[in-house]
Design a protein around this motif. Structure first.
Motif, mmCIF file in Angstrom:
data_model
loop_
_atom_site.group_PDB
_atom_site.id
_atom_site.type_symbol
_atom_site.label_atom_id
_atom_site.label_comp_id
_atom_site.label_asym_id
_atom_site.label_seq_id
_atom_site.Cartn_x
_atom_site.Cartn_y
_atom_site.Cartn_z
ATOM 1 N N ASN A 193 -12.050 -13.516 17.664
ATOM 2 C CA ASN A 193 -11.372 -13.102 18.892
ATOM 3 C C ASN A 193 -9.867 -13.216 18.722
ATOM 4 O O ASN A 193 -9.391 -14.044 17.944
ATOM 5 N N ALA A 229 -21.881 -9.300 26.732
ATOM 6 C CA ALA A 229 -21.178 -8.395 25.808
ATOM 7 C C ALA A 229 -21.628 -8.670 24.369
ATOM 8 O O ALA A 229 -21.759 -7.751 23.550
ATOM 9 N N PRO A 253 -18.181 -17.288 19.691
ATOM 10 C CA PRO A 253 -17.775 -15.976 20.206
ATOM 11 C C PRO A 253 -18.972 -15.085 20.527
ATOM 12 O O PRO A 253 -20.021 -15.177 19.889
ATOM 13 N N PHE A 254 -18.791 -14.231 21.520
ATOM 14 C CA PHE A 254 -19.765 -13.184 21.860
ATOM 15 C C PHE A 254 -21.202 -13.700 21.973
ATOM 16 O O PHE A 254 -22.085 -13.233 21.273
ATOM 17 N N HIS A 275 -14.610 -1.832 23.875
ATOM 18 C CA HIS A 275 -15.223 -3.162 23.932
ATOM 19 C C HIS A 275 -16.653 -3.010 24.466
ATOM 20 O O HIS A 275 -16.895 -2.161 25.334
ATOM 21 N N GLY A 292 -12.766 -9.320 18.948
ATOM 22 C CA GLY A 292 -12.799 -9.140 20.396
ATOM 23 C C GLY A 292 -11.533 -9.649 21.046
ATOM 24 O O GLY A 292 -10.521 -9.887 20.383
ATOM 25 N N GLU A 293 -11.621 -9.838 22.353
ATOM 26 C CA GLU A 293 -10.448 -10.194 23.144
ATOM 27 C C GLU A 293 -10.296 -11.717 23.288
ATOM 28 O O GLU A 293 -9.451 -12.331 22.639
ATOM 29 N N ALA A 294 -11.129 -12.316 24.092
ATOM 30 C CA ALA A 294 -11.043 -13.755 24.357
ATOM 31 C C ALA A 294 -12.409 -14.219 24.832
ATOM 32 O O ALA A 294 -13.180 -13.426 25.371
ATOM 33 N N PRO A 295 -12.691 -15.506 24.647
ATOM 34 C CA PRO A 295 -13.991 -15.997 25.112
ATOM 35 C C PRO A 295 -14.147 -15.817 26.618
ATOM 36 O O PRO A 295 -13.164 -15.853 27.362
ATOM 37 N N GLY A 296 -15.376 -15.612 27.039
ATOM 38 C CA GLY A 296 -15.693 -15.582 28.464
ATOM 39 C C GLY A 296 -16.346 -16.904 28.842
ATOM 40 O O GLY A 296 -16.303 -17.876 28.074
ATOM 41 N N GLU A 309 -19.048 -18.162 26.377
ATOM 42 C CA GLU A 309 -18.475 -18.499 25.074
ATOM 43 C C GLU A 309 -17.766 -19.844 25.124
ATOM 44 O O GLU A 309 -17.877 -20.666 24.224
HETATM 45 N N1 URA Z 1 -15.581 -10.783 25.066
HETATM 46 C C1 URA Z 1 -14.749 -10.973 24.018
HETATM 47 O O1 URA Z 1 -13.823 -10.195 23.815
HETATM 48 N N2 URA Z 1 -14.978 -12.001 23.239
HETATM 49 C C2 URA Z 1 -15.977 -12.857 23.410
HETATM 50 O O2 URA Z 1 -16.130 -13.789 22.627
HETATM 51 C C3 URA Z 1 -16.833 -12.622 24.498
HETATM 52 C C4 URA Z 1 -16.620 -11.592 25.320
#
Ligand code: URA
Length: 309
Positions: A188, A166, A161-162, A269, A148-152, A155
């Motif tokens: 991520n 999402a 993660p995730f 995503h 994925g991209e980055a923690p929200g 997270e």
């Molecule tokens: N979206 C992401 O790309 N990564 C996460 O860990 C949570 C949401």
């Protein structure tokens, strides 16, 4: 949250969606009317002369000259004012870490790497107050590595993660494939939630931030040694395959690329599906997942082939 903060959060979210390759956003008529009303009440429409000067598509001057945008220079175009605010918030990121995984079992290597990332001074210095470093997790023997991209927000609270909305959708997609979440590995591009100085919304990682974290991600891929890597969204794709200003997710999703000899599938995503829950969008992601299942030599039932069709 005041109106200016709400408007700024909306801008951040639209930027984030654009970074994921999203070009169309469906907005209910009711939401449009309420947005219009809020803007009219709080950001009076400029005179027709001023409106012509800033261009029909530019944000209104009152919106960008909120009290938070302290670095306003007279004569600067409105867009530049917002960018200045976002850039002020960013710190210089160190050069990417250089290291070699120690010999040992997958578990030993993974524990070594996790401890290294959780103690990484750059990752720690980029955290939001009360936020945690988020390292990948899942099965080290998995054939499937999802990136994925980055923690929200959720997270960074849990350090996993995730685990937000999402993540719930990603779990459902995996279950439709016949896979449990524990049986795959999820990582991520970035190990921290990018700071942006607002109470709401997410900022896409910068290229510098992604480059810094990339060695940590590649080391996780090396440990898991999957059959397939799936890049979830534009940021993950740019992070793994290298930044390309001409890349459009709509063009490269559903096609195979390669990462160090491992087949890499690009797809949307899960948050794209949360914002675009049409059957057609779901089908696109599902067709990408069918290709992934074939590559992993998984058996696919007729029922599965027809999902979202
Ligand atoms: N979206 C992401 O790309 N990564 C996460 O860990 C949570 C949401």
């Amino acid at each position: 949250m005041n109106q200016a903060e709400a408007a700024h959060s909306l801008l951040l979210e639209l930027r984030r969606l654009r970074s994921e390759g999203i070009r169309d956003v469906y907005v209910e008529e009711e939401s449009l009317l309420s947005l219009e009303k809020t803007l009219q009440e709080n950001f009076p429409v400029p005179s027709s002369k001023a409106a012509a000067a800033i261009g029909a598509n530019s944000p209104s001057p009152s919106l960008v000259e909120s009290p938070k945008t302290e670095k306003v220079k007279s004569g600067e175009p409105p867009g530049a004012v917002i960018r200045a605010f976002a850039e002020n918030d960013l710190s210089e990121i160190a050069s990417p870490p250089r290291f070699v995984l120690p010999d040992g079992s997958k578990e030993e290597q993974w524990n070594w790497l996790r401890e290294k990332v959780e103690a990484c001074p750059t990752c720690l210095s980029e955290l939001n107050p009360n936020g945690k470093v988020v390292f990948g997790n899942g099965s080290l023997d998995s054939d499937l590595f999802l990136c994925g991209e980055a923690p929200g927000a959720e997270e960074e609270q849990q350090g996993l993660p995730f685990v937000g909305p999402a993540g719930d959708l990603l779990t459902k997609i995996l279950e439709a494939m016949g896979l449990s979440r524990d049986s795959v590995y999820i990582g991520n591009i970035l190990n921290w939630r990018p700071r942006h100085g607002q109470a709401y919304g997410n900022r896409p990682p910068t290229e510098q931030e992604m480059n810094f974290c990339l060695p940590y991600l590649r080391a996780q891929i090396e440990i898991v040694s999957p059959k397939v890597v799936v890049a979830l969204g534009k940021t993950a794709t740019d992070g793994l395959l290298g930044h390309d200003p001409n890349r459009r997710l709509g063009d490269c999703r559903g096609k195979w690329s390669e990462l160090d000899g491992i087949p890499l599938m690009v797809t949307y995503h899960p948050s794209y599906l949360l914002h675009n829950p049409s059957k057609a969008s779901k089908r696109k992601v599902w067709e990408d997942m069918l290709l992934v299942m074939e590559e992993m030599d998984m058996s696919i039932s007729e029922k599965q082939r027809g999902f979202f069709g």
